[in-house]
Design an enzyme around this catalytic site. Structure first.
Site, PDB file in Angstrom:
ATOM      1  N   HIS A 109       0.837  -1.217   0.000  1.00  0.00           N
ATOM      2  CA  HIS A 109       0.000   0.000   0.000  1.00  0.00           C
ATOM      3  C   HIS A 109       0.869   1.264   0.000  1.00  0.00           C
ATOM      4  CE1 HIS A 109      -3.276  -2.759   1.061  1.00  0.00           C
ATOM      5  NE2 HIS A 109      -2.415  -3.260   1.939  1.00  0.00           N
ATOM      6  N   SER A 116      13.569  19.878 -17.000  1.00  0.00           N
ATOM      7  CA  SER A 116      12.420  20.723 -17.316  1.00  0.00           C
ATOM      8  C   SER A 116      12.903  21.889 -18.163  1.00  0.00           C
ATOM      9  CB  SER A 116      11.817  21.232 -16.007  1.00  0.00           C
ATOM     10  OG  SER A 116      11.075  22.399 -16.243  1.00  0.00           O
ATOM     11  N   LYS A 155      15.504  20.493 -12.130  1.00  0.00           N
ATOM     12  CA  LYS A 155      14.783  19.228 -12.229  1.00  0.00           C
ATOM     13  C   LYS A 155      15.554  18.136 -12.964  1.00  0.00           C
ATOM     14  CE  LYS A 155      10.558  18.848 -11.871  1.00  0.00           C
ATOM     15  NZ  LYS A 155       9.888  17.995 -10.862  1.00  0.00           N
ATOM     16  N   GLU A 161       8.737   6.832 -17.201  1.00  0.00           N
ATOM     17  CA  GLU A 161       7.319   7.179 -17.334  1.00  0.00           C
ATOM     18  C   GLU A 161       6.802   6.752 -18.709  1.00  0.00           C
ATOM     19  OE1 GLU A 161       7.632  10.964 -14.249  1.00  0.00           O
ATOM     20  OE2 GLU A 161       7.497  11.353 -16.393  1.00  0.00           O
TER      21      GLU A 161
END
Ligand code: ARG
Length: 495
Positions: A165, A284, A290, A297
């Protein structure tokens, strides 16, 4: 979906006036809509092989004389050299190649299509091409497994928090974690090889669906094309696309495995547990600080492509009547889309795993976070004779008091629940060991567990499995290469 871009007048190299096929169905406004010629580039080489095997067999059976066979096989060589882009217009690659043969050979070129149909032909071409694609997918998965095993080996004893979880659950090791994905990918490999086995069967010679009066030898064309066996029922052979669905489903399953791995690594990267290589990260355009896990992804997102392909195939194939319907033309692209998307994603995931650095200090520091050794303390009490449910209650009470309980905290909780003092069940040292993440991991040495010995056993099994799968892969490739060589040698006897 894979484009079947309209082949407008002569879009594929020839003007409609050059088209030899003289049927009344070639020129209407729906011509581009009907045509799969552009998408069929994928099976151009497959179709040439299928044509060659068929022509050799026809000649061997005395259905085609050697002179005609030689002329057709010569023309096929020329057509191959000119490439798919040079084909005349046609409803599909099968028609266009036949047209190109007739352009070169004259009307006798039309003998190539004796005792077959585009229905058995296209089914054979898809299977022929998909075999190679599936072997590439298997190669990619086996490569990813090898990378995971290398990391598991290196970090067999590197502690890390294990989650359920998304919450701290029990301490484990990076080795145990990596092996969990290797095992899943091993089953994905099995599924792909199973799909390969059922793809590697020849429908050729089934003709439109209803067989042929010619004395053909279906075993021979299957052999020349490297198929393991013949799909006996001609109606089944022309209709069946379950092999394509099975392959696509196996790929979707693989993509699902990879999406979980990617998701974990995205989270781990954000937690600082793992440092992804710059090669597999992105920044970014506005936020200079970043470093984003974009490649993973995108691996995660490829599962969407694969699931879409499964859904597209199921929807297209459901309820199709026997024997051939043109819907099948639209089914094919879903399979190509899945195999391309997932094979590439597998290679990228393997590269990201191979180049990632695991932050051992942080992982170790967090391995026991959130009182994740609690289960081990309960196990200890249960091993000393306390019913597990009662032991669970003791430790739950300690957990309520503190997220990092020590011996005294456990002792106090035990005093509330048990009749006898804690020390009458277990000694202090054993409790302190159970509270220590490294000792906790070492104690869980049941088969398949995270203890170093258990991980070493799993690594050994996994290495053996990978080696066996590599061998299967090499054997299948050899069989295809041998068949290819045999076909070339047979063709050389005619040209
Ligand atoms: N291009 C078709 C396909 O991909 C094969 C042609 C069979 N066409 C036909 N009208 N029987 O399925």
């Amino acid at each position: 979906m894979t484009g079947e871009e309209p082949t407008e007048d002569g879009a594929n190299g020839a003007d409609s006036s050059d088209v030899v096929r003289r049927d009344r169905f070639s020129g209407g406004p729906a011509r581009g809509f009907l045509s799969s010629l552009a998408a069929d580039e994928r099976i151009f080489a497959a179709d040439l092989a299928v044509d060659r095997a068929h022509v050799v067999m026809l000649a061997e059976q005395g259905i085609l004389d050697d002179e005609d066979a030689g002329a057709i096989l010569d023309a096929l060589d020329e057509i191959e050299a000119a490439g798919h882009g040079a084909l005349p217009d046609g409803e599909d690659v099968h028609a266009a190649i036949e047209t190109a043969v007739i352009e070169r050979v004259g009307p006798d070129g039309g003998r190539m299509h004796t005792a077959r149909s585009r229905n058995d032909e296209v089914a054979t071409c898809i299977r022929y091409r998909l075999r190679g694609d599936l072997l590439e997918a298997v190669e990619a998965v086996v490569g990813a497994r090898e990378q995971l095993l290398d990391v598991a080996d290196e970090h067999a004893e590197t502690l890390m928090p294990g989650f359920t979880h998304l919450q701290y659950a029990q301490p484990t090791t990076v080795g145990h974690y990596c092996l969990s994905y290797e095992r899943a990918l091993a089953r994905d490999t099995e599924r792909l090889l199973g799909a390969y086995e059922r793809t590697n069967r020849s429908p050729l010679g089934g003709a439109a669906f209803a067989g042929t009066p010619f004395d053909i030898d279906r075993e021979r064309t299957a052999e020349l094309l490297g198929f393991d066996s013949v799909l006996e029922n001609s109606m089944d052979g022309a209709s069946a696309r379950d092999f394509l669905l099975e392959a696509t489903t196996a790929l979707a399953n693989l993509a699902t495995t990879l999406s979980g791995l990617s998701e974990d690594l995205v989270v781990f990267a954000n937690d600082g547990y793992v440092d992804l290589s710059d090669d597999y990260s992105s920044t970014s355009s506005i936020m200079p600080q970043k470093k984003n896990p974009d490649t993973l992804e995108l691996v995660r997102a490829r599962a969407g492509d694969a699931h879409g392909a499964v859904s597209g195939l199921l929807t297209t194939l459901k309820g199709l009547p026997r024997a051939y319907n043109r819907d099948l033309q639209r089914a094919t692209g879903h399979g190509w889309e899945a195999v391309d998307a997932v094979t590439e994603a597998t290679e990228v995931a393997a590269g990201a795993v191979a180049t990632a650095a695991w932050n051992e200090d942080l992982l170790e520091a967090e391995a026991g976070a959130g009182f994740s050794t609690a289960t081990g303390v309960a196990d200890l009490l249960a091993m000393a004779g306390v019913p597990f449910r009662t032991a669970h209650e003791v430790v739950a009470m300690a957990a309520e008091e503190s997220t990092d309980p020590d011996y005294e905290a456990v002792e106090a909780a035990a005093g509330e629940v048990l009749d006898d003092p804690l020390s009458s069940y277990v000694d202090r040292e054993a409790v302190e060991d159970a509270l220590d993440p490294a000792a906790s991991v070492a104690s869980r040495d049941s088969a398949g567990g995270p203890a170093p010995d258990a991980v070493a056993d799993q690594l050994a099994t996994a290495r053996e499995d990978v080696a066996a799968d590599r061998e299967t892969l090499a054997d299948e490739r050899d069989e295809l290469a041998d068949a290819d060589e045999q076909l070339r040698a047979e063709v050389a006897g005619y040209v």
